[in-house]
Design an enzyme around this catalytic site. Structure first.
Site, short mmCIF file in Angstrom:
data_model
loop_
_atom_site.label_atom_id
_atom_site.label_comp_id
_atom_site.label_asym_id
_atom_site.label_seq_id
_atom_site.Cartn_x
_atom_site.Cartn_y
_atom_site.Cartn_z
N ARG A 62 -6.03 -8.61 -6.57
CA ARG A 62 -5.57 -7.22 -6.39
C ARG A 62 -4.44 -6.88 -7.35
NH1 ARG A 62 -6.02 -8.43 -0.08
NH2 ARG A 62 -8.15 -7.68 0.24
N LYS B 63 5.08 -4.32 -2.36
CA LYS B 63 4.10 -5.31 -1.91
C LYS B 63 3.58 -6.05 -3.14
CE LYS B 63 -0.19 -5.94 0.69
NZ LYS B 63 -1.31 -5.26 1.39
N TYR C 43 5.12 -13.73 12.57
CA TYR C 43 4.19 -14.23 13.57
C TYR C 43 4.91 -15.02 14.66
CZ TYR C 43 0.93 -12.73 10.02
OH TYR C 43 0.24 -11.95 9.11
N LYS D 184 7.37 -7.04 0.87
CA LYS D 184 6.38 -8.03 1.30
C LYS D 184 5.88 -8.79 0.08
CE LYS D 184 1.89 -8.29 3.69
NZ LYS D 184 0.80 -7.52 4.34
N SER E 171 1.79 -14.73 6.04
CA SER E 171 1.03 -15.87 6.53
C SER E 171 1.36 -17.17 5.82
CB SER E 171 -0.47 -15.58 6.40
OG SER E 171 -0.83 -15.32 5.05
N ARG F 266 -6.17 -14.05 4.49
CA ARG F 266 -7.57 -13.75 4.17
C ARG F 266 -8.48 -14.25 5.28
NH1 ARG F 266 -5.06 -11.05 0.67
NH2 ARG F 266 -4.88 -11.66 -1.50
#
Length: 333
Positions: A224, A203, A320, A255, A281, A213
């Site tokens: 992060r 990730k 999605y 990811k 996203s 977010r």
């Protein structure tokens, strides 16, 4: 001239002459069962809330989430990955809403399980970022850094309440060292040996998370980078892979998907467990935005991105567009 008296002797274009021919010799095919639908459920809303940067995606109510799960099942989608969005007032430094048996994610798991049972694989995001007032994926130490080992204790609790709610697969996504082993032990301790672990193995710290977010109402300030992976590295991902498998991961994930197809291919070639990729996203938003401008053909771009991810080695794709694409495949589009 060739020995057969013609040039060129090899004509690969013969296998591209018409749609039926191209379909017959296609090396990569999408199937509805390749797809997993990520879905957001928000506490305390009466109507779905559109996500501005992700046209067509919403924060669900409990009722609309149940309907989305049924629609996905009917389309042949393999699974649904659930993300909980608690009320802001319930966020705190430890993310306690994430381990509350009556927290929004646990409630949503029970709702979906009651609606579709075992006909759709119910997956849950196992991370604290949605529930903390600081927005990080773990517990903060006094100096502001994320405390790895204190966070693992919280992940163990999260795994147990999600399993008790009826989830089939937990997805530890925080990138804490040792998270897979701790979660496996926590599940086994309460007799949940049949709950699988989808490890977020590679990730990366990515600019493409931006719309997410908004989707989870993140409170994050900063980044992060001390726990998510550096986009410059691939050997590091292979080390993470070896550790996750050693600790008991049943499936592994890369990811984001599109910008890391090389990593995905390397992982897929190296393991004998299912490999997932998450089309995140920002990847979704780019296609939708360009299509809205009329710059690309939306449906063809969606299909091409998903084929590329599968061709690179993914056996499962979180996207999605999962339900929409599965419906199109079933309709022969």
């Amino acid at each position: 001239m060739t020995a057969y008296g013609s040039f060129p002797g090899a004509r690969p274009r013969r296998l591209r002459t018409n749609p039926a021919m191209r379909r017959m010799v296609a090396e990569t095919r999408l199937h509805p069962a390749d797809l997993i639908l990520p879905a957001f459920v928000r506490e305390g809303i009466a109507e779905p809330v559109p996500i501005s940067a992700m046209p067509g995606v919403v924060q669900h109510t409990r009722d609309t989430l149940r309907k989305a799960a049924v629609e996905a099942r009917e389309a042949g989608v393999a699974g649904i990955m659930l993300f909980g969005v608690p009320e802001d007032a319930k966020k705190d430094a430890l993310g306690t809403a994430g381990t509350d048996p009556d927290g929004i994610l646990q409630v949503a798991i029970r709702d979906v399980k009651a609606e579709v049972g075992d006909e759709l694989v119910i997956m849950s995001d196992l991370c604290l970022d949605e529930y903390t007032d600081h927005g990080h994926c773990g517990v903060l130490a006094a100096d502001g850094r994320v405390d790895n080992d204190a966070t693992l204790e919280r992940y163990a609790e999260m795994a147990q309440v999600q399993a008790d709610a009826g989830v089939h697969v937990v997805g530890p996504s925080g990138m804490m060292d040792g998270q897979i082993g701790v979660v496996r032990d926590a599940l086994d301790t309460i007799g949940k040996e049949d709950v699988s672990i989808l490890a977020y193995t590679a990730k990366y710290s990515s600019a493409f998370y931006g719309p997410f977010r908004e989707a989870v109402g993140s409170s994050l300030k900063g980044d992060r980078k001390t726990y998510q992976q550096d986009p410059a590295n691939v050997r590091e991902s292979m080390r993470e892979l070896a550790l996750d498998l050693e600790e008991g991961a049943d499936m592994v994930m890369v990811k984001p998907a599109g910008p890391y197809l090389d990593v995905l291919a390397k992982v897929a070639e190296s393991v004998d467990v299912p490999v997932a990729a998450y089309q995140i996203s920002g990847e979704y938003a780019m296609v939708e935005a360009a299509a809205e401008k009329g710059w690309i053909d939306r449906d063809k771009a969606i299909a091409e991105t998903l084929l590329g991810i599968k061709r690179a080695g993914a056996s499962m794709i979180l996207t999605y567009w999962a339900t929409e694409v599965a419906q199109g495949i079933s309709a022969g589009r």
